[in-house]
Design an enzyme around this catalytic site. Structure first.
Site, PDB file in Angstrom:
ATOM      1  N   CYS A  25      43.936-110.310  -4.751  1.00  0.00           N
ATOM      2  CA  CYS A  25      43.840-108.897  -4.349  1.00  0.00           C
ATOM      3  C   CYS A  25      43.086-108.792  -3.029  1.00  0.00           C
ATOM      4  CB  CYS A  25      43.093-108.087  -5.409  1.00  0.00           C
ATOM      5  SG  CYS A  25      43.884-107.997  -7.018  1.00  0.00           S
ATOM      6  N   ASP A 431       7.692-114.414  -2.173  1.00  0.00           N
ATOM      7  CA  ASP A 431       7.073-113.119  -1.924  1.00  0.00           C
ATOM      8  C   ASP A 431       5.703-113.144  -2.603  1.00  0.00           C
ATOM      9  OD1 ASP A 431       6.805-110.207  -1.532  1.00  0.00           O
ATOM     10  OD2 ASP A 431       7.132-110.137  -3.695  1.00  0.00           O
ATOM     11  N   ASP A 625      12.541-106.967  -1.363  1.00  0.00           N
ATOM     12  CA  ASP A 625      12.982-108.364  -1.315  1.00  0.00           C
ATOM     13  C   ASP A 625      14.500-108.498  -1.410  1.00  0.00           C
ATOM     14  OD1 ASP A 625      10.312-109.282  -1.278  1.00  0.00           O
ATOM     15  OD2 ASP A 625      10.192-109.104  -3.460  1.00  0.00           O
TER      16      ASP A 625
END
Length: 724
Positions: A25, A431, A625
């Site tokens: 597709c 982080d 993040d």
């Protein structure tokens, strides 16, 4: 703007494509877009339901592109429309499930009489009833051929129409050929039919699509997660000053809105009046609430902790920073990895090869003097045996078969495409806020003034802040529960400055040093680089409590384990550098590998810079993040990560950062099995083609061999369960 073409600006958009069922597709939509006048570049990705298009605005516009895609039966959504239809993906999944159920039920009934026909030469079935059995097989196959396989025919035709034929075109050709030969055999009174082979082709491909859809399509969830961080309504002030709650989408730039304590912001806006403290941790990574006043700009998704603000809207829905972040994440997730490109390329190359081989086998049989039906049977065998079912199952099966094992180890793989590069992830970037540290600040030190003890100072602080919603109040309550007298008196909270508590003729103050000074309290010089709470009673300074972020219990050992394994470890945060350096020292991360004060976009750019020399795994937990999680080779969301972070990441670790080392090991094993599966599938197709062209394989044996190939891929994938 993404560039120019002959002086005319080129516009680049990352758009949502609604209605994609498979890679074919996506290939059809991509080919259609590339054929449109003014389109310089187009790339469509099924895994992310997205199209990245660069086009000349002087020659075409988005409306024309939408009409072109609509002719193929899909919808191209304009920016700002993404994420609104949460049920679209569920409807596609439900339809696929119904098609698969029909294929499984009627497929079993189709194969029962077919197998009896195959056993007739052994004397198990009377020859006189083989034709009725063959007819029964065809009748049971009818729902599968007409309903379950309808999508393959439509997509196969569309891909042929736009010149981008792929796996669906090959399946359509094989199914139609098997059905046509079978009907012809029935018409001439023969029982040599191959309805079961056609049913198996459809069923295996539906299974592949079902698995693929469950484990790989997540970009729409990312967009919805981003947009859900901002409420759908806002409180608008009309010209007369009256307040009314309206859908955020109906509020235009320049209009005034009101934000009260505890309420998230729905639109990007500039503060006109009022003061308050704003929690922007989701957007910036700063663990300490920041003050906001006239002239400050706030972004949708932040939450007002204290105070009340009157703001002027500067960006409407669809143009907010949070909307731009959502589109950027979708664009990052749309990138195709090496294994995806290999699978797509193999499917495209196989089609002309297999069709040519089928024609060659038929012609060779005719040249050898075989009857027409026997020659056609040879060609049919080629189409069936070479259909790459195993190829389409190679990657999804690794994830599905190993899922239980991974969950048992606290690892949830969300995107197998990212795992192929995880084995090379020599750099791990963390982080800070919420990932390596907890959300509630910890008491670092208590410095009483005069004759006070730490215990009395903590009790004074807990009583003064009792009932307020500041993170410091929660930390104090955990260490020094408020006394019975804390419930009385009158409290006045001055947003971003401090709290005044008056009771029984006594006045207690808790807040910033500068604010206490404005109240007439003599505050000694203090280091306010860290979060600090200064205290006074009846005009006398009582002391200060310093707070710091609390590390997760397994954070230090995780960093140490990664360093022992030879990984480079970085700390990347939106918080200020002093805070980041303190935590890095506690974790054993070198100062030169600490990057602080960065925006979500800057995080993603830093990750890209690192990946120019080494593969990167990024570990995070917040909305800020999302870009880095989507852009890294391996994004890992941990602990109580936001829905946005979980959706953007390839891996989710609910137990926290302690599972990062084990995750990298599991990912290396997964990639190895994926490569083995792809190697087997491609090698099988190459060998099967030679045997089928030589006339050494009958269609029924071809169907069995196709099943055997898929079974081998499944058995190899089961080895993922043994991963340690």
């Amino acid at each position: 703007m993404a560039g120019t073409s002959g002086g005319t600006p080129l516009r680049e958009d990352v758009l949502v494509v609604e209605g994609l069922h498979c890679g074919s597709c996506a290939a059809a939509v991509e080919a259609m877009l590339k054929r449109q006048p003014g389109v310089a570049e187009a790339a469509v990705n099924f895994a992310a339901d997205s199209a990245t298009v660069r086009f000349d605005t002087a020659q075409t516009d988005l409306a024309r592109l939408q009409k072109a895609v609509a002719r193929l039966g899909y919808r191209l959504l304009a920016p700002g429309e993404e994420g609104r239809d949460a049920g679209g993906g569920k409807r596609l999944h439900r339809r696929l499930l119904i098609r698969l159920a029909v294929a499984l039920v009627f497929g079993m009934w189709c194969m029962m009489p077919a197998y009896l026909v195959y056993l007739a030469p052994l004397g198990i079935v009377e020859p006189s009833i083989t034709w009725p059995l063959a007819l029964a097989s065809g009748l049971f196959a009818l729902p599968v051929l007409v309903y379950s396989g309808a999508h393959f025919y439509r997509v196969g035709f569309n891909t042929l129409r736009v010149g981008a034929p792929g796996l669906d075109a090959l399946i359509t050709l094989a199914v139609l050929a098997a059905t046509a030969v079978s009907v012809w055999q029935l018409a001439r009174g023969s029982a040599h039919v191959y309805f079961d082979a056609a049913v198996m082709l459809i069923t295996f491909q539906l299974i592949a699509r079902f698995i693929d859809g469950r484990v790989r399509r997540r970009a729409a969830d990312v967009v919805r997660s981003y947009l859900s961080q901002a409420p759908e309504t806002a409180t608008r002030l009309d010209p007369a000053g009256r307040r009314e709650t309206l859908p955020a989408a109906e509020i235009a730039p320049g209009e005034r809105i009101v934000l009260t304590a505890g309420e998230p912001l729905a639109l990007d806006a500039a503060v006109l009046e009022g003061h308050g403290e704003v929690d922007q941790a989701l957007l910036t990574g700063e663990y300490e609430p920041s003050t906001a006043g006239p002239g400050d700009t706030l972004r949708a998704g932040c939450t007002l902790v204290t105070g009340e603000l009157e703001l002027s809207v500067i960006a409407a829905v669809g143009e907010r920073r949070i909307d731009a972040l959502a589109r950027s994440v979708r664009g990052l997730l749309s990138r195709k990895t090496a294994l995806q490109r290999l699978t797509d390329a193999a499917a495209r190359v196989l089609l002309p090869i297999i069709v040519t081989a089928a024609v060659l086998a038929t012609g060779l049989g005719a040249a050898l003097g075989l009857a027409a039906d026997e020659a056609l049977t040879r060609g049919l065998a080629v189409l069936i045996i070479a259909c790459p079912c195993a190829l389409s199952l190679a990657i999804p099966l690794v994830v599905v078969t190993g899922h239980a094992r991974m969950v048992a180890k606290g690892v949830i793989f969300r995107d197998p495409a990212a795992l192929e590069t995880a084995a090379d992830a020599h750099v791990v970037v963390f982080d800070k806020t919420g990932t390596l540290t907890t959300a509630t600040p910890a008491i670092a030190e208590v410095l009483p003034a005069g004759d006070d003890t730490p215990e009395t100072l903590l009790a004074l602080a807990a009583d003064t802040l009792h009932g307020t919603d500041h993170p410091v109040a929660h930390s104090l309550a955990a260490h020094a529960p408020p006394s019975a007298r804390a419930g009385g008196g009158v409290r006045q909270v001055q947003a971003g400055l401090g709290t005044r508590w008056e009771r029984d003729g006594h006045t207690r103050l808790a807040g910033r040093a500068a604010w206490l000074g404005e109240q007439g309290v003599s505050v000694p010089p203090a280091d306010d680089a860290r979060m600090a709470l200064h205290l006074a009673e009846n005009g006398r300074y009582r002391g200060v409590i310093h707070f710091d972020e609390a590390l997760h219990p397994d954070a230090a050992e995780t960093v140490a384990a990664l360093k022992r394994a030879g990984h480079e470890v970085y700390l990347l945060s939106g918080d200020h550098r002093a805070s980041c350096l303190r935590q890095a020292e506690r974790l054993g991360i070198a100062p030169e590998r600490v990057v602080a004060g960065v925006t979500p976009e800057a995080k993603q750019r830093f990750i890209e810079g690192l990946e120019q020399r080494r593969a990167v795994a990024f570990v995070g937990d917040g909305l800020n993040d999302g870009l880095a999680l989507a852009g890294a080779r391996l994004g890992m969301a941990v602990g109580d990560a936001t829905p946005t972070a979980q959706a953007a990441a390839a891996v989710y670790l609910p137990d926290g950062v302690g599972r990062v080392p084990a995750t990298l090991a599991l990912a290396r094993r997964a990639r190895r099995l994926m490569r083995q599966n792809l190697g087997w599938a491609l090698g099988y197709n190459a060998l099967a083609l030679v045997l089928a062209v030589a006339g050494l394989v009958a269609p029924v044996i071809a169907a069995a061999a196709m099943t055997l190939s898929t079974l081998c891929v499944l058995l190899n994938s089961l080895r993922m369960k043994a991963a340690r």
